[in-house]
Write a protein that holds these residues in place. Structure first.
Motif, PDB file in Angstrom:
ATOM      1  N   GLU A 639     -17.803 -40.614 -41.665  1.00  0.00           N
ATOM      2  CA  GLU A 639     -16.285 -40.932 -41.252  1.00  0.00           C
ATOM      3  C   GLU A 639     -15.646 -39.523 -40.969  1.00  0.00           C
ATOM      4  O   GLU A 639     -14.735 -39.394 -39.842  1.00  0.00           O
ATOM      5  CB  GLU A 639     -15.606 -41.587 -42.007  1.00  0.00           C
ATOM      6  CG  GLU A 639     -15.933 -43.444 -42.070  1.00  0.00           C
ATOM      7  CD  GLU A 639     -15.815 -43.866 -40.704  1.00  0.00           C
ATOM      8  OE1 GLU A 639     -14.407 -43.742 -40.071  1.00  0.00           O
ATOM      9  OE2 GLU A 639     -16.694 -44.663 -40.030  1.00  0.00           O
ATOM     10  N   SER A 640     -15.599 -38.627 -41.853  1.00  0.00           N
ATOM     11  CA  SER A 640     -15.438 -37.441 -41.873  1.00  0.00           C
ATOM     12  C   SER A 640     -15.640 -36.658 -40.662  1.00  0.00           C
ATOM     13  O   SER A 640     -14.798 -36.156 -39.907  1.00  0.00           O
ATOM     14  CB  SER A 640     -15.696 -36.503 -42.982  1.00  0.00           C
ATOM     15  OG  SER A 640     -14.929 -35.386 -43.114  1.00  0.00           O
ATOM     16  N   TYR A 642     -16.881 -37.826 -37.852  1.00  0.00           N
ATOM     17  CA  TYR A 642     -16.421 -38.965 -36.673  1.00  0.00           C
ATOM     18  C   TYR A 642     -15.139 -38.317 -36.361  1.00  0.00           C
ATOM     19  O   TYR A 642     -14.524 -38.114 -35.266  1.00  0.00           O
ATOM     20  CB  TYR A 642     -16.417 -40.317 -37.068  1.00  0.00           C
ATOM     21  CG  TYR A 642     -15.984 -41.278 -35.957  1.00  0.00           C
ATOM     22  CD1 TYR A 642     -16.721 -41.667 -35.110  1.00  0.00           C
ATOM     23  CD2 TYR A 642     -14.684 -41.632 -36.042  1.00  0.00           C
ATOM     24  CE1 TYR A 642     -16.357 -42.514 -34.141  1.00  0.00           C
ATOM     25  CE2 TYR A 642     -13.966 -42.396 -35.140  1.00  0.00           C
ATOM     26  CZ  TYR A 642     -15.043 -42.935 -33.910  1.00  0.00           C
ATOM     27  OH  TYR A 642     -14.486 -43.754 -33.101  1.00  0.00           O
ATOM     28  N   GLU A 643     -14.137 -38.351 -37.365  1.00  0.00           N
ATOM     29  CA  GLU A 643     -12.789 -37.959 -37.316  1.00  0.00           C
ATOM     30  C   GLU A 643     -12.637 -36.524 -36.663  1.00  0.00           C
ATOM     31  O   GLU A 643     -11.832 -36.264 -35.898  1.00  0.00           O
ATOM     32  CB  GLU A 643     -11.929 -38.144 -38.622  1.00  0.00           C
ATOM     33  CG  GLU A 643     -10.476 -38.084 -38.560  1.00  0.00           C
ATOM     34  CD  GLU A 643     -10.060 -36.717 -38.481  1.00  0.00           C
ATOM     35  OE1 GLU A 643      -8.752 -36.357 -38.004  1.00  0.00           O
ATOM     36  OE2 GLU A 643     -10.834 -35.672 -38.897  1.00  0.00           O
ATOM     37  N   HIS A 647     -11.448 -36.265 -33.068  1.00  0.00           N
ATOM     38  CA  HIS A 647      -9.847 -36.456 -32.889  1.00  0.00           C
ATOM     39  C   HIS A 647      -9.374 -35.135 -33.055  1.00  0.00           C
ATOM     40  O   HIS A 647      -8.306 -34.570 -32.573  1.00  0.00           O
ATOM     41  CB  HIS A 647      -9.292 -37.251 -34.139  1.00  0.00           C
ATOM     42  CG  HIS A 647      -9.567 -38.748 -33.920  1.00  0.00           C
ATOM     43  ND1 HIS A 647      -9.058 -39.481 -32.778  1.00  0.00           N
ATOM     44  CD2 HIS A 647     -10.373 -39.573 -34.733  1.00  0.00           C
ATOM     45  CE1 HIS A 647      -9.668 -40.607 -32.885  1.00  0.00           C
ATOM     46  NE2 HIS A 647     -10.412 -40.913 -33.902  1.00  0.00           N
ATOM     47  N   GLN A 648     -10.160 -34.226 -33.921  1.00  0.00           N
ATOM     48  CA  GLN A 648      -9.643 -32.753 -33.758  1.00  0.00           C
ATOM     49  C   GLN A 648     -10.064 -31.842 -32.712  1.00  0.00           C
ATOM     50  O   GLN A 648      -9.488 -31.099 -32.216  1.00  0.00           O
ATOM     51  CB  GLN A 648     -10.047 -32.032 -35.404  1.00  0.00           C
ATOM     52  CG  GLN A 648      -9.649 -33.015 -36.379  1.00  0.00           C
ATOM     53  CD  GLN A 648      -8.030 -33.200 -36.476  1.00  0.00           C
ATOM     54  OE1 GLN A 648      -7.256 -32.441 -36.069  1.00  0.00           O
ATOM     55  NE2 GLN A 648      -7.801 -34.470 -36.961  1.00  0.00           N
TER      56      GLN A 648
END
Length: 885
Positions: A639-640, A642-643, A647-648
């Motif tokens: 998840e980390s 992916y984010e 997104h970043q």
């Protein structure tokens, strides 16, 4: 690399797995460095890749790839289990289609058929594991019936026999009438079933009756006593009296025994030593005879009198009917109880007195207890330690003989002279060592499948031979397994490791949860909720399956899978692919032929805020992802990543880089190297989770970077770097992002096109003092952004004003929005929603509604209330924009 510029999972996955396999990428030949070893929980040769296998092997693959990139000499040993009962059942079903049985064929010809079946289907699951991307060393593929493994099994049996830890005895065991074999206690699965409790009237010889309660009236034919608790005063007057057992006319005594539960039934219980473990123990204590009334197939035998020849359940019906006819049933009550079933064929097991081979486990268990108590072997999650220790502290002798043909035949021979003891031997003995007779017969039984599996961590390295593999790779490092085989396999492997190797077989055991559907039901074909991982691989690719699955796998918890769980992974892979294609396009447009990223100092000097920020965030992620993997928090790591990537890196950083014109000096010298560097590090971090797409893109990067490794798994795992400690950049960028999000949100709320450039101003926001920060906001929000005097925007009725900490920012909307009209719209909407909200609140506060309404209606109403409350808060926020409050 594949030639297509379109993301094609099937093409990429087929190509790269072939490259890995042919190159020997996962076949360690040198015995140097620190080894990291995993042995696969060997799937049955009858098996096919199900979703549980997909989860288990994805976790192992993540660990192996991560550790290899971290500098360890990694080895993942694959193999399959011969699965005695399961395989024999499958082959017997195939033979039945041809009108054959194993008895008709005979042992030798039947085993030929099993080996033929194994040759045809036995490695099916191995090929399926390859499709998943398993980084196994296939040159070390092992099978529990290999010649060397058979040697290991025989060696262990003989050593334990000679040590007095293996013995043959007559005891009550678990018997499967369908498989016609003994089962260990761990091979019995208990299920709650609705049955009946029968209260039977047993006639006393001198008149009257004693009433006993039982769930299995068919076993009454084997009763040899009725027992009551010594402290039960109700039966003091009948102790020592005789009962004439109906139908078989046998006299049996009424006895006292402390084991009898006063609260169960009437407090008087029938005692059937041949067909109940508790009764067997009572019989031993009181020297009662044992009368077996069933044969090995669960049919009533000659001791059942008039009921001989009936199936045990048919006999139950007939006996109840006969008891009713003789007025010997007091009553029948519904009764829910736990019923044991064969773990392979699910037939109701039968407690049965039989001569079997056993292993004494108490002595073997102690080192396995000590190593955990000392903290030298750890379970993840830690809660499984208690289960493990509880089982070992209460361990019973292990029944290891099975009355089937497929498996390791017990290495024991019997002399024709019955006075000679059994001969346990690794080699076939030529004669009896006691009397010299050459007329020897081998034991007909085979060993429990788990008797070979418990040797897995060292037998895969050719033990009992002293090989270099055994010396270097044992003990292994981590075991990844399911909770169902904690006792079957894990605990026994620890015992075997100490007994035969003198040390623990592994240091860490990660126990993952069971895969279930969204409603919490275990996945199975019979329930119609099974998800076929191969269908998902065909549809979306192995990477999508792996990422979707691992994203939902919380630490040691059961996994609840929706039907389309892989879609998240598929969409993420497309995002990665498209962002890489964009990167290629930027490089091409700016004539960047070779970007140096190995020496970060070449591009890390004189960086602007955006570059500092993305490198600092990446740096934090490297540390976090590594910590997650070290503690088996796989979904948190996924998840980390992916984010961060979506997104970043994509949503923010790539967008920020678009502010530079082509061939801008800073773009070429700093921005593009940072873009490429972050992409490369992201691919490395993602590789253990999604190996195929990361391998393809890594190799494509060789065209325009100084990357030289043959495969991404041979590159070095990213490390936390002090060079990128730009904590102030993270703080500044977060402020920019929040303001940009607010401006975008305002545009969306009032349906102002994002392409429409607005005049924006701010007051009292001290963080925004540099031209660089202002320019970033202007570019990302499509505004002009400048400071102003406090009074300017507050008094301007053509501006939308958002308070921000001790200041505010505003957007000029003259000619775009009529603020008074928008305010009127919002007030009307608020009044409409408020009316419904108040009605809903009133309904939920009514005790009458809460008591009478169905649960789902109440939940639906609560959900509506929460949604309305959210809408009201949103309207209030937007009204504040219009009033400048």
């Amino acid at each position: 690399m594949v030639e297509s510029n379109r993301y094609n999972p099937a093409e990429i996955e087929t190509y790269w797995y072939k490259q890995w396999e042919q190159s020997g990428c996962f076949h360690p030949e040198e015995y140097s460095g620190i080894p990291y070893v995993i042995v696969i929980p060997p799937p049955n040769i009858t098996g096919y890749l199900h979703i549980g296998h997909a989860l288990n092997n994805t976790i192992q693959d993540i660990l192996i790839r991560w550790k290899k990139m971290s500098g360890f000499n990694t080895l993942w040993v694959p193999g399959t289990d011969h699965a005695g009962i399961a395989t024999q059942n499958v082959v017997e079903r195939e033979l039945m289609k041809q009108g054959l049985t194993r008895e008709k064929l005979g042992r030798e010809k039947f085993l030929e058929q099993v080996w033929l079946w194994r040759e045809k289907y036995g490695n099916r699951i191995i090929e399926q594991l390859k499709r998943l991307g398993a980084a196994c060393d296939w040159q070390r593929l092992c099978f529990t019936m290999d010649e060397n493994f058979s040697l290991a099994v025989s060696t262990v049996f003989v050593r334990l026999f000679e040590k007095g830890l293996i013995y043959r005895g007559t005891r009550i065991i678990n018997w499967c009438p369908r498989c016609t074999t003994a089962l260990s206690d761990e091979e019995v699965e208990y299920k709650e079933e609705n049955g009946e409790l029968f209260y039977l009237r047993y006639p006393l010889e001198d008149g009257g009756f004693i009433i006993v309660a039982t769930t299995r009236p068919e076993t009454m034919l084997g009763d040899t006593a009725v027992a009551v608790n010594p402290s039960d005063k109700r039966y003091k007057h009948v102790i020592g009296k005789k009962i004439r057992l109906p139908f078989v006319n046998r006299l049996i005594p009424v006895i006292e025994d402390q084991q009898v539960e006063i609260e169960f039934g009437t407090g008087a219980v029938k005692v059937t030593p041949s067909h109940d473990p508790a009764d067997y123990n009572i019989g031993k204590r009181h020297n009662l005879p044992s009368v077996t009334v069933m044969d090995e197939k669960g049919r009533m035998n000659e001791n059942a009198g008039e009921f001989a020849g009936l199936d045990r359940f048919e006999c139950r019906k007939k006996i109840v009917e006969a008891l009713k006819n003789h007025n010997l049933i007091e009553k029948i009550e519904p009764y829910t109880h736990r019923v044991g079933h064969c773990y392979r064929c699910h037939t109701v097991i039968e407690p049965y007195i039989s001569k079997q081979w056993f292993v004494k486990m108490k002595e073997l268990a102690q080192p396995a207890i000590d190593v955990v108590m000392k903290g030298e072997l750890k379970f993840y999650p830690e809660r499984w330690t208690k289960n493990y220790l509880n089982w070992l502290n209460n361990i019973e002798d292990w029944c290891i003989s099975r009355q089937i043909w497929w498996g390791h035949r017990i290495p024991v021979w019997y002399c024709e002279n019955e006075n000679c003891p059994p001969i346990a031997s690794i080699q076939i003995p030529l004669s009896c060592p006691q009397c010299g007779s050459k007329n020897l017969t081998q034991d007909e039984d085979v060993l429990d499948t788990w008797f070979s599996s418990w040797l897995w961590p060292f037998a895969v390295f050719k033990w009992p031979k002293k090989t270099k593999d055994l010396e270097y790779f044992y003990p292994t490092s981590t075991l990844v397994t399911a909770q169902e085989i904690l006792f079957f396999w894990v605990a026994r492997m620890v015992m075997a490791g100490f007994e035969f190797m003198g040390e623990k077989p592994f240091s860490a055991v990660y126990i993952h949860g069971t895969v279930r559907d969204e409603t919490g039901r275990k996945m199975s074909k019979s329930l119609g909720n099974a998800i076929d991982p191969l269908e998902i691989i065909d549809k979306a690719g192995a990477d999508a399956l792996r990422f979707g699955l691992i994203s939902l796998t919380a630490f040691g918890q059961d996994v609840f899978l929706p039907d389309k769980f892989y879609v998240k992974g598929r969409n993420f892979l497309n995002k990665i692919w498209n962002s890489f294609r964009y990167l290629e396009m930027v490089l091409e447009k700016n004539n960047c032929r070779k970007v140096e990223i190995k020496n970060v100092e070449t591009f890390s000097r004189n960086l602007q805020l955006a570059e500092k920020w993305i490198l600092a965030v990446l740096n934090q992620k490297v540390k976090h992802i590594t910590e997650c993997l070290e503690s088996f928090r796989f979904n948190e790591a996924a998840e980390s990543l992916y984010e961060f990537f979506w997104h970043q890196y994509c949503d923010w950083y790539i967008e920020m880089t678009k502010r530079f014109p082509e061939n801008d000096p800073y773009l070429v010298s700093n921005v593009i190297p940072v873009l490429v560097y972050v992409m490369a590090k992201s691919l490395q971090l993602l590789h253990p989770f999604i190996p195929f797409i990361t391998e393809e893109l890594w190799n494509r990067m060789k065209k325009f970077t100084d990357i030289s490794e043959r495969f991404i798994v041979e590159s070095v795992w990213p490390d936390y770097s002090n060079i990128f400690n730009f904590d102030d950049a993270i703080e500044k960028m977060e402020q920019i992002k929040k303001i940009v999000v607010e401006i975008r949100d305002v545009k969306t709320t009032f349906k102002i096109p994002v392409t429409r450039k607005l005049e924006a101003s701010y007051y009292g926001i001290p963080e925004l003092i540099s031209d660089e920060q202002r320019q970033m906001i202007e570019f990302l929000s499509n505004t002009t952004f400048s400071p102003e005097e406090k009074s300017a925007s507050i008094s301007d009725k053509n501006r939308l004003v958002r308070t921000w900490k001790d200041g505010y920012f505003s957007l000029r909307v003259e000619g775009i929005l009529d603020i008074s009209v928008e305010r009127e719209k919002l007030l009307n909407e608020k009044n409409k929603i408020l009316k419904i909200f108040e009605q809903t609140e009133k309904k939920l506060s009514s005790m009458d509604f809460v008591k009478r309404a169905p649960e789902q209606v109440i939940e639906k109403t609560k959900k509506l209330r929460d949604e309305l409350e959210y809408e009201l808060k949103k309207i209030e926020k937007n009204l504040q924009l219009l009033t400048g409050e």
